[in-house]
Design an enzyme around this catalytic site. Structure first.
Site, PDB file in Angstrom:
ATOM      1  N   SER A   1      -9.421  -0.460   7.410  1.00 54.08           N
ATOM      2  CA  SER A   1      -8.896  -0.309   6.048  1.00 54.08           C
ATOM      3  C   SER A   1      -8.185  -1.522   5.477  1.00 54.08           C
ATOM      4  O   SER A   1      -7.888  -1.545   4.287  1.00 54.08           O
ATOM      5  CB  SER A   1      -7.960   0.898   5.980  1.00 54.08           C
ATOM      6  OG  SER A   1      -8.714   2.082   5.979  1.00 54.08           O
TER       7      SER A   1
ATOM      8  N   LYS B   1       0.852  -1.190   0.000  1.00 53.17           N
ATOM      9  CA  LYS B   1       0.000   0.000   0.000  1.00 53.17           C
ATOM     10  C   LYS B   1       0.885   1.237   0.000  1.00 53.17           C
ATOM     11  O   LYS B   1       1.931   1.260   0.665  1.00 53.17           O
ATOM     12  CB  LYS B   1      -0.875  -0.015   1.256  1.00 53.17           C
ATOM     13  CG  LYS B   1      -1.909   1.101   1.311  1.00 53.17           C
ATOM     14  CD  LYS B   1      -2.698   1.022   2.619  1.00 53.17           C
ATOM     15  CE  LYS B   1      -3.850   2.002   2.654  1.00 53.17           C
ATOM     16  NZ  LYS B   1      -4.590   1.920   3.936  1.00 53.17           N
TER      17      LYS B   1
ATOM     18  N   SER C   1      -9.374   1.763   3.099  1.00 49.39           N
ATOM     19  CA  SER C   1      -8.541   2.504   2.181  1.00 49.39           C
ATOM     20  C   SER C   1      -7.491   1.648   1.466  1.00 49.39           C
ATOM     21  O   SER C   1      -6.900   2.103   0.498  1.00 49.39           O
ATOM     22  CB  SER C   1      -7.818   3.637   2.931  1.00 49.39           C
ATOM     23  OG  SER C   1      -6.965   3.093   3.923  1.00 49.39           O
TER      24      SER C   1
END
Ligand SMILES: [Mg+2]
Ligand SMILES: [Zn+2]
Lengths: 493, 99, 517
Positions: free
Chosen positions: C183, C84, C159
């Site tokens: 997330s 990420k 996210s």
């Protein structure tokens, strides 16, 4: 008219109330929260790392040495030391504040309710401290016309902020507080306290009120007092400014003012955000700082006797206030003095009775010589045991004070033991009347006129005979014994 | 219920250094109001004597030894900076001193 | 495709590592295989923000040489990973999904990246995410929208949506996500991946771009529960650079996977099954999981976590407050974006700052900064920030109580709905509700695992969330392994277009049975 001239008169009616906030750099070699060096005077932006630059993803970890130094200051000021203190974030934007907040302590500081032992002239006074908390320094901005340059070498340097109660009542007291704190932090090895290098900085909260009044007046915060020379000046100036305002029916504004040493005046700090809101909250990157038994033990183990108690003891030994103040001015000097005193018994002297003599020799003769050679006490070629030995030789009657000076000079130059010098050069003073009387008898025969003069009341003639004997003995005659013998010999038969 | 006005939104934006247009300010006010209304549930909770929690896992601060490690060079430190001069970061004139 | 077939690229990381170590496949072939898939599908999917093709090839070749030279390789030998973009990578652009950090090349690696590299994993690239981790759909990325591989009109969740999509579409072997309020788990559920948020402090945050420091966690997003265990073993542990890491030994989590659920007590908190507040198909899928677990020997009991409803308001005070502070550093001075002040010949420092932040942050980030600034203001602090911290204590106490009463694992839905359509959410509050089941876990600092447990009637994945007590990731993985085995997606994968015709192995759209049966 200068501040000095009007102030005494104004102070008859007005009482200043001053509180200080003093930032002191903690003398760790690395920064508060990362491993970059804290060295002074390096090229710009050469002491940074991702954390100092406030880069995304970096996290602070506090410096153990800095924690211990701060705890030492807490102990030395008899502060209450919090077992678990907390770091907090204080938010404001400034280009040399890399994270947009300063890590500091707010609600739960490391130390509270301490006192600093302040030497006001030669008088000890306990000034209360509200708190001592840990924080980090910001970087440095320099201004060049339409732009500013930012250097982050100082960013993240560990500091303590020492906050006094508002109970200083003159600029002199404030300056003396600064000097005492400066002395203490150097004494403890916490910091060099070099104001030129920003290692110690002072903000002052100043207000005035009519004498006899209880309520505090509106205070201003005076910032940027970054030299010892400015402390007194800046505060006196502010006191006069406030009194003038009040006397002409105006009000003192609660504001932050910036001291400008060149203009010898302070100016209000105008900022766009008139009422900033620092939005303090506990730093979620830093769990509570635990001061546990082992850490306290480490700190206590290295804690020296403090200057205040030593001052007290020196006074008890009969040393003058001024000399005692000088002796505790620096830890190395005081330690030297203590070592010399400790060596006195081994040269047959009573420590307490002869402390004053040791003090005199140290402050005049030794410091004189070191000064001449540009050396500090720590660099002295003349050890404390030698100083004790010289005093022992004098007080024990082995040598005269005059001879002692020569012995000192030689010992200082060559490093030889004073007793060895005395023995080698046969400098032991002559105190035996049997050795002196034949010399005196010969003088009496050779100087009838001078005897006559003495007997007719010319006391000075005694000195004439003393000089003659001293010359005849290479200065080794014991002056006390000689004086007694001469007086007796010169009495008309 | 917490009411939030335009003036307050402007003040918050000032504190946070976020420049909002008039439209954005109004939208922001409306959205913050909606969220803050949902927060009202907190006010009703009795929390007398309840400790304020910063970390769910109790821990004490680990300290680091006072050891110096090599710093970034000035060139590395400045590598990502939008504006530099020599070994300095450059910004429009910062008037006024520190807090 | 360099001799690597799609089935291999679909393999779990543990399998790939074993085969690379054994010399059956080379790391470079694996890397080329994934790069080819990325080239084929990611223009449409948008899982990646940056693909580090050359660096990945270099690492792979170096690793293959080491193997040939007889050196033994690490537990993630040759496994191509997607990180990420909230995780800092030295020399590789890291943006946090924000324009504010457009083009930022960090001078250091996150601790997790160091550990993954030390385990011989290969970094393929950085995945898309909601800006600074603030969002539940990836629509708040400043760069582009990531699509859900199971249905390109839908969000992947957020996210860590890019990481979830990359895992689901076999654009990497496994990935790292970050989880502040759900997330990792929420997008894992929506994309049919396994997502593990470890105990707060179990994994170092050094190099995790901070959103809310007291809640943030890095964790694995993988194809299998075993991979999650393997990844956690690699990245967990105390870190001298993160003062909030826990100093506890890291177990071999994989050892727990075969233990089964007999003797475990699994609690179903009634607050997580609100009548009308939960998609009926998710409800049905969870009922099936519960029946299966009972059948497998677990004791499943009803329970209550009474302060659950307060998790959302508490979270939306605490997380924005910390965010408003953490994001104060983006000022255009030392790195990242600075607004162009052209045409303003007398631009002040304030202009520079305010314009930089106005241009650099997206609307959701601004909203949370404003909200957090509000909560920390003097005069409001006690009523908001401190109050939320106290409520946080109450939420944690609910869990403590449950565990003290013999509950081993708390089982809930991961999300109230399956993946929703891109652009369908029209208010911040509505979006915040997407995390309603995952927030409490972060507030309480507990480990949470989302495991796929079936597809709904239109073929969208459903996730089940398991929460355990502090540092007890092992028990979650143990239960997760049983769910995976008996209620998981099995061979079902998203159908990949446009190349689906030439990639028959991805065209097998499987009817939604299995987990729901
Ligand atoms: Mg202050
Ligand atoms: Zn301060």
């Amino acid at each position: 008219m200068s501040t000095d001239a009007v102030l005494p008169q104004l102070l008859e009616e007005w009482e200043p109330v001053i509180g200080l906030e003093i930032h002191v750099q903690l003398g760790s070699v690395s920064k508060a929260f990362s491993s970059s060096a804290t060295t002074f005077g390096e090229p710009p932006n050469s002491l940074t790392d991702p954390l100092v630059l406030g880069m995304p993803g970096t996290l602070p970890v506090y410096n153990q040495r800095a924690a211990e130094l701060a705890v030492a200051l807490g102990v030395a000021t008899s502060s209450k030391i919090r077992a678990r203190s907390r770091f907090a974030r204080k938010h404001y934007f400034y280009p040399d504040l890399p994270k947009g907040y300063q890590i500091t302590q707010s609600d739960e500081p490391l130390c509270e309710e301490g006192t600093l032992d302040v030497l006001m002239g030669t008088q000890r006074m306990a000034i209360r401290l509200q708190r001592i908390h840990l924080e980090e320094d910001a970087g440095k901005s320099s201004h060049h016309g339409t732009v500013s340059h930012v250097d982050l070498n100082r960013a993240g340097v560990p500091l303590v902020e020492v906050v006094t109660a508002p109970e200083l009542h003159s600029a002199e007291e404030a300056a003396e507080f600064m000097r005492s704190l400066h002395r203490l932090v150097r004494w403890l090895g916490i910091s060099d306290g070099d104001m030129e290098k920003g290692q110690m900085r002072c903000d002052a909260n100043v207000s005035v009120r009519r004498r006899g009044e209880d309520r505090l007046g509106t205070r201003t915060e005076l910032k940027n007092i970054n030299s010892f020379r400015f402390v007194q000046n800046a505060i006196d100036n502010e006191i006069v400014r406030q009194i003038r305002l009040l006397e002409t029916g105006e009000r003192v504004l609660r504001e932050t003012r910036l001291w400008d040493a060149t203009a010898n005046a302070s100016f209000p700090m105008r900022s766009k955000e008139e009422a900033n809101d620092y939005r303090y909250f506990p730093d979620p990157d830093l769990p509570p700082l635990l001061i546990d038994g082992p850490m306290m033990a480490r700190v206590m183990q290295t804690l020296p006797t403090l200057p205040g108690p030593r001052f007290e003891r020196y006074r008890e030994w009969g040393i003058t206030g001024d000399d005692a103040r000088t002796l505790i001015g620096e830890r190395a000097l005081s330690d030297y003095f203590e070592a010399a005193i400790a060596a006195l018994p081994s040269v047959g002297c009573n420590a307490v009775a002869h402390a004053k003599a040791v003090g005199n020799w140290l402050l005049t003769t030794l410091l004189g010589a070191l000064n001449r050679d540009g050396k500090s006490i720590a660099e002295s070629p003349f050890p404390a045991t030698a100083l004790a030995a010289i005093v022992g030789l004098i007080e024990g009657g082995t040598i005269s004070g005059k001879i002692a000076k020569d012995v000192f000079d030689e010992a200082y130059q060559t490093g030889a033991e004073p007793a060895a010098i005395v023995a080698a050069k046969g400098l032991v003073q002559i105190s035996n009347p049997a050795e002196l009387l034949p010399i005196i008898s010969r003088l009496l025969v050779e100087n009838p006129k001078q005897i006559e003069a003495y007997r007719n009341g010319n006391e000075k003639m005694l000195g004439y005979f003393v000089g003659k004997v001293m010359k005849a003995t290479d200065g080794k005659a014991n002056p006390q014994v000689l004086n007694d013998l001469l007086r007796k010999a010169l009495v008309p038969a | 219920m917490a009411e939030i006005g335009l003036q307050e939104v402007t003040e918050l934006a000032m504190l946070a250094r976020l420049r909002l247009s008039t439209d954005e300010t109004e939208t922001m006010r409306r959205e913050l109001q909606q969220i803050l209304t949902a927060m009202d549930a907190l006010a009703a909770v009795p929390t007398e004597g309840v400790a304020a929690m910063t970390h769910a896992v109790p821990m004490d601060l680990r300290l680091r030894p006072d050891a110096v490690m090599p710093s970034l060079t000035p060139a590395e430190a400045l590598a990502a900076a939008p504006a530099t001069a020599g070994d300095h970061f450059v910004v429009p004139a910062a008037i006024g001193p520190h807090e | 495709m360099s001799g690597i077939d799609a089935a291999t690229l679909h393999s779990p990381a543990a399998v790939l590592a074993r085969r690379v170590r054994g010399g059956e496949i080379t790391a470079i072939d694996l890397v080329e295989g994934y790069l080819a898939r990325i080239a084929a599908y990611d223009a449409d999917l948008g899982a990646y923000l940056h693909v580090a093709a050359d660096a990945a090839r270099r690492s792979a070749e170096e690793l293959d040489q080491r193997r040939k030279a007889g050196f033994s390789l690490g537990p993630l030998a040759g496994v191509p990973l997607a990180l990420k973009d909230l995780v800092v990578t030295k020399g590789l652009v890291t943006t946090a999904g924000s324009k504010m950090l457009d083009g930022w090349v960090p001078p250091y690696d996150a601790t997790v990246v160091e550990k993954l590299r030390a385990a011989d994993a290969i970094v393929l690239g950085k995945t898309n995410c909601d800006e600074f981790g603030m969002g539940s759909s990836n629509e708040n990325s400043a760069y582009h929208v990531t699509r859900n591989p199971w249905d390109r009109t839908r969000v992947p969740g957020g996210s860590s949506g890019g990481s979830a999509a990359a895992v689901a579409a076999d654009l990497c072997a496994a990935s790292l996500g970050t989880d502040t309020g759900g997330s990792i788990r929420q997008p894992a559920a929506m994309c049919g991946a396994v997502g593990l948020k470890p105990t707060y402090g179990r994994v170092s945050r050094w190099g995790l771009i901070a959103y809310a420091s007291s809640l943030d966690a890095i964790g694995p997003m993988t194809k299998t529960v075993e991979d999650a265990a393997l990844m956690l073993e690699t990245i967990a542990g105390a870190d001298p650079r993160d003062a909030t890491t826990i100093d506890a030994p890291v177990p071999r989590y994989r050892d727990a996977l075969s233990l089964g659920v007999t003797g475990l007590t699994i609690g179903l908190p009634r607050e997580y099954f609100p009548p009308g507040g939960l998609d009926p198909e998710i409800r049905a899928a969870l009922d099936a999981v519960v029946a299966m677990l009972r059948d497998a020997g677990a004791d499943v009991v009803n329970m209550s976590l009474p302060h659950t409803a307060l998790a959302l308001p508490a979270y939306y005070v605490l997380a924005p407050a910390e965010a408003s502070s953490n994001l104060a550093r983006y000022d255009g001075v030392r790195y990242g974006r600075r607004a162009s002040l052209q045409g303003q010949n007398k631009a002040s420092l304030a202009d520079m700052l305010e314009q930089t932040r106005a241009e650099g942050f997206g609307p959701e980030v601004k909203r949370r900064i404003m909200l957090g600034t509000f909560a920390l203001r003097s005069g409001y602090y006690d009523a908001y920030y401190k109050k939320a911290q106290q409520v946080r204590t109450l939420i944690k106490q609910d869990f403590d109580q449950a565990f003290a009463n013999g509950i081993d694992v708390v089982l809930t839905p991961t999300t109230p709905t399956t993946a929703f359509e891109i652009g369908a959410t029209n208010s911040p509050m509505q979006m915040y509700l997407a995390d309603v089941f995952t927030l409490a876990c972060n507030l309480a600092g507990l480990p949470g695992l989302s495991v796929p447990c079936g597809l709904n009637s239109v073929g969208l994945p459903i996730g089940v969330q398991l929460m355990g007590c502090t540092l007890d990731e092992a028990t979650l993985l143990r239960v997760g392994a049983v769910i995976e085995r008996r209620s998981g997606l099995g061979d079902r994968k998203p159908a990949m277009t446009p190349e689906s015709d030439t990639q028959p192995e991805f065209a097998a759209a499987v009817p939604p049975t299995g987990g729901l049966a």
